[in-house]
Design a protein around this motif. Sequence first.
Motif, PDB file in Angstrom:
ATOM      1  N   SER A 125       0.816  -1.218   0.000  1.00 58.65           N
ATOM      2  CA  SER A 125       0.000   0.000   0.000  1.00 58.65           C
ATOM      3  C   SER A 125       0.850   1.269   0.000  1.00 58.65           C
ATOM      4  CB  SER A 125      -0.957   0.004   1.191  1.00 58.65           C
ATOM      5  OG  SER A 125      -0.237   0.027   2.402  1.00 58.65           O
ATOM      6  N   GLY A 126       2.005   1.236   0.591  1.00 57.84           N
ATOM      7  CA  GLY A 126       2.869   2.408   0.590  1.00 57.84           C
ATOM      8  C   GLY A 126       3.595   2.627  -0.727  1.00 57.84           C
ATOM      9  N   PHE A 127       3.581   1.639  -1.589  1.00 56.55           N
ATOM     10  CA  PHE A 127       4.311   1.709  -2.848  1.00 56.55           C
ATOM     11  C   PHE A 127       3.443   2.176  -4.007  1.00 56.55           C
ATOM     12  CE2 PHE A 127       6.663  -0.441  -6.399  1.00 56.55           C
ATOM     13  CZ  PHE A 127       7.811   0.313  -6.283  1.00 56.55           C
ATOM     14  N   TRP A 128       2.090   2.178  -3.847  1.00 58.80           N
ATOM     15  CA  TRP A 128       1.199   2.544  -4.946  1.00 58.80           C
ATOM     16  C   TRP A 128       1.439   3.955  -5.471  1.00 58.80           C
ATOM     17  CZ3 TRP A 128       0.084  -1.729  -6.848  1.00 58.80           C
ATOM     18  CH2 TRP A 128      -0.399  -2.803  -6.132  1.00 58.80           C
ATOM     19  N   PRO A 129       1.671   4.981  -4.627  1.00 56.67           N
ATOM     20  CA  PRO A 129       1.946   6.311  -5.187  1.00 56.67           C
ATOM     21  C   PRO A 129       3.185   6.342  -6.079  1.00 56.67           C
ATOM     22  CG  PRO A 129       1.392   6.503  -2.879  1.00 56.67           C
ATOM     23  CD  PRO A 129       1.529   5.035  -3.169  1.00 56.67           C
ATOM     24  N   THR A 130       4.195   5.572  -5.723  1.00 57.63           N
ATOM     25  CA  THR A 130       5.402   5.506  -6.541  1.00 57.63           C
ATOM     26  C   THR A 130       5.098   4.877  -7.898  1.00 57.63           C
ATOM     27  OG1 THR A 130       6.698   5.255  -4.526  1.00 57.63           O
ATOM     28  CG2 THR A 130       7.787   4.672  -6.583  1.00 57.63           C
ATOM     29  N   ILE A 131       4.277   3.841  -7.896  1.00 59.48           N
ATOM     30  CA  ILE A 131       3.887   3.200  -9.157  1.00 59.48           C
ATOM     31  C   ILE A 131       3.088   4.177 -10.017  1.00 59.48           C
ATOM     32  CG2 ILE A 131       2.470   1.361 -10.157  1.00 59.48           C
ATOM     33  CD1 ILE A 131       3.228  -0.350  -7.732  1.00 59.48           C
ATOM     34  N   ALA A 132       2.182   4.947  -9.381  1.00 60.42           N
ATOM     35  CA  ALA A 132       1.363   5.907 -10.130  1.00 60.42           C
ATOM     36  C   ALA A 132       2.232   6.964 -10.806  1.00 60.42           C
ATOM     37  CB  ALA A 132       0.348   6.560  -9.201  1.00 60.42           C
ATOM     38  N   VAL A 133       3.225   7.480 -10.099  1.00 64.19           N
ATOM     39  CA  VAL A 133       4.116   8.485 -10.686  1.00 64.19           C
ATOM     40  C   VAL A 133       4.920   7.876 -11.833  1.00 64.19           C
ATOM     41  CG1 VAL A 133       6.150   9.920 -10.214  1.00 64.19           C
ATOM     42  CG2 VAL A 133       4.241   9.877  -8.600  1.00 64.19           C
ATOM     43  N   PHE A 134       5.387   6.653 -11.649  1.00 63.32           N
ATOM     44  CA  PHE A 134       6.140   5.989 -12.708  1.00 63.32           C
ATOM     45  C   PHE A 134       5.279   5.800 -13.955  1.00 63.32           C
ATOM     46  CE2 PHE A 134       7.179   1.953 -14.835  1.00 63.32           C
ATOM     47  CZ  PHE A 134       8.438   2.277 -15.320  1.00 63.32           C
ATOM     48  N   LEU A 135       4.034   5.353 -13.784  1.00 64.61           N
ATOM     49  CA  LEU A 135       3.155   5.127 -14.927  1.00 64.61           C
ATOM     50  C   LEU A 135       2.806   6.422 -15.645  1.00 64.61           C
ATOM     51  CD1 LEU A 135       0.730   2.403 -13.537  1.00 64.61           C
ATOM     52  CD2 LEU A 135       2.593   2.105 -15.170  1.00 64.61           C
ATOM     53  N   GLN A 136       2.724   7.530 -14.901  1.00 68.15           N
ATOM     54  CA  GLN A 136       2.420   8.812 -15.525  1.00 68.15           C
ATOM     55  C   GLN A 136       3.567   9.328 -16.379  1.00 68.15           C
ATOM     56  OE1 GLN A 136       1.226  11.437 -12.400  1.00 68.15           O
ATOM     57  NE2 GLN A 136      -0.789  10.507 -12.192  1.00 68.15           N
ATOM     58  N   LYS A 137       4.771   8.842 -16.155  1.00 68.83           N
ATOM     59  CA  LYS A 137       5.928   9.296 -16.924  1.00 68.83           C
ATOM     60  C   LYS A 137       6.137   8.490 -18.203  1.00 68.83           C
ATOM     61  CE  LYS A 137       8.236  11.204 -12.965  1.00 68.83           C
ATOM     62  NZ  LYS A 137       8.663  12.548 -13.185  1.00 68.83           N
ATOM     63  N   PRO A 170       5.312   7.638 -21.881  1.00 64.48           N
ATOM     64  CA  PRO A 170       4.739   8.575 -22.849  1.00 64.48           C
ATOM     65  C   PRO A 170       3.242   8.417 -23.151  1.00 64.48           C
ATOM     66  CG  PRO A 170       6.899   7.896 -23.573  1.00 64.48           C
ATOM     67  CD  PRO A 170       6.584   7.096 -22.348  1.00 64.48           C
ATOM     68  N   VAL A 171       2.799   7.348 -23.723  1.00 66.40           N
ATOM     69  CA  VAL A 171       1.388   7.223 -24.114  1.00 66.40           C
ATOM     70  C   VAL A 171       0.516   6.884 -22.909  1.00 66.40           C
ATOM     71  CG1 VAL A 171      -0.227   5.908 -25.549  1.00 66.40           C
ATOM     72  CG2 VAL A 171       2.010   6.550 -26.447  1.00 66.40           C
ATOM     73  N   LEU A 172       0.982   5.981 -22.088  1.00 69.74           N
ATOM     74  CA  LEU A 172       0.214   5.565 -20.915  1.00 69.74           C
ATOM     75  C   LEU A 172       0.023   6.720 -19.937  1.00 69.74           C
ATOM     76  CD1 LEU A 172      -1.171   3.168 -19.574  1.00 69.74           C
ATOM     77  CD2 LEU A 172       1.004   2.629 -18.480  1.00 69.74           C
ATOM     78  N   GLY A 173       1.036   7.535 -19.749  1.00 72.85           N
ATOM     79  CA  GLY A 173       0.923   8.691 -18.859  1.00 72.85           C
ATOM     80  C   GLY A 173      -0.127   9.676 -19.325  1.00 72.85           C
ATOM     81  N   TRP A 174      -0.200   9.886 -20.640  1.00 74.47           N
ATOM     82  CA  TRP A 174      -1.215  10.785 -21.178  1.00 74.47           C
ATOM     83  C   TRP A 174      -2.618  10.232 -20.921  1.00 74.47           C
ATOM     84  CZ3 TRP A 174      -4.788  10.144 -25.188  1.00 74.47           C
ATOM     85  CH2 TRP A 174      -5.452  11.306 -25.558  1.00 74.47           C
ATOM     86  N   LEU A 175      -2.783   8.917 -21.076  1.00 73.92           N
ATOM     87  CA  LEU A 175      -4.085   8.303 -20.833  1.00 73.92           C
ATOM     88  C   LEU A 175      -4.490   8.386 -19.361  1.00 73.92           C
ATOM     89  CD1 LEU A 175      -3.871   5.112 -23.062  1.00 73.92           C
ATOM     90  CD2 LEU A 175      -5.392   7.059 -23.365  1.00 73.92           C
ATOM     91  N   ILE A 176      -3.544   8.148 -18.468  1.00 81.14           N
ATOM     92  CA  ILE A 176      -3.838   8.177 -17.033  1.00 81.14           C
ATOM     93  C   ILE A 176      -4.217   9.580 -16.578  1.00 81.14           C
ATOM     94  CG2 ILE A 176      -2.785   7.905 -14.748  1.00 81.14           C
ATOM     95  CD1 ILE A 176      -1.215   5.559 -15.892  1.00 81.14           C
ATOM     96  N   GLN A 177      -3.651  10.599 -17.183  1.00 79.50           N
ATOM     97  CA  GLN A 177      -3.904  11.973 -16.746  1.00 79.50           C
ATOM     98  C   GLN A 177      -5.190  12.563 -17.318  1.00 79.50           C
ATOM     99  OE1 GLN A 177      -0.349  14.146 -17.586  1.00 79.50           O
ATOM    100  NE2 GLN A 177       0.842  13.031 -16.064  1.00 79.50           N
ATOM    101  N   GLN A 178      -5.934  11.809 -18.114  1.00 74.40           N
ATOM    102  CA  GLN A 178      -7.195  12.303 -18.655  1.00 74.40           C
ATOM    103  C   GLN A 178      -8.219  12.444 -17.536  1.00 74.40           C
ATOM    104  OE1 GLN A 178      -7.516  13.397 -21.834  1.00 74.40           O
ATOM    105  NE2 GLN A 178      -5.326  12.982 -21.789  1.00 74.40           N
ATOM    106  N   PRO A 179      -9.088  13.461 -17.606  1.00 74.50           N
ATOM    107  CA  PRO A 179     -10.034  13.721 -16.515  1.00 74.50           C
ATOM    108  C   PRO A 179     -11.013  12.577 -16.230  1.00 74.50           C
ATOM    109  CG  PRO A 179     -10.125  15.451 -18.187  1.00 74.50           C
ATOM    110  CD  PRO A 179      -9.152  14.449 -18.650  1.00 74.50           C
ATOM    111  N   TYR A 180     -11.431  11.841 -17.249  1.00 74.62           N
ATOM    112  CA  TYR A 180     -12.390  10.769 -17.019  1.00 74.62           C
ATOM    113  C   TYR A 180     -11.746   9.563 -16.342  1.00 74.62           C
ATOM    114  CZ  TYR A 180     -10.427   9.347 -21.534  1.00 74.62           C
ATOM    115  OH  TYR A 180      -9.583   9.030 -22.549  1.00 74.62           O
TER     116      TYR A 180
END
Length: 73
Positions: free
Chosen positions: A46-58, A60-70
Amino acid sequence: MVNNPTYLLLFFKGTISFGIGFFILILGWPILGMIIEAYGFIVLFSGFWPTIAVFLQKIPVLGWLIQQPYIRS
């Protein structure tokens, strides 16, 4: 080493849940064992999920999809 007692309790809760789930899986109750293992995995990391989220946002394509408002809401 874990200095915070709250994190230590979460660590042991996750580890014990994962171990009990594995034991139940070996006993022949696969669905229940996998559910308990999944709970233990989520609590354990549970303490590692924020780190995974930041990594996935970086990524290129996957990060753009994750940052979409929906997806974020």
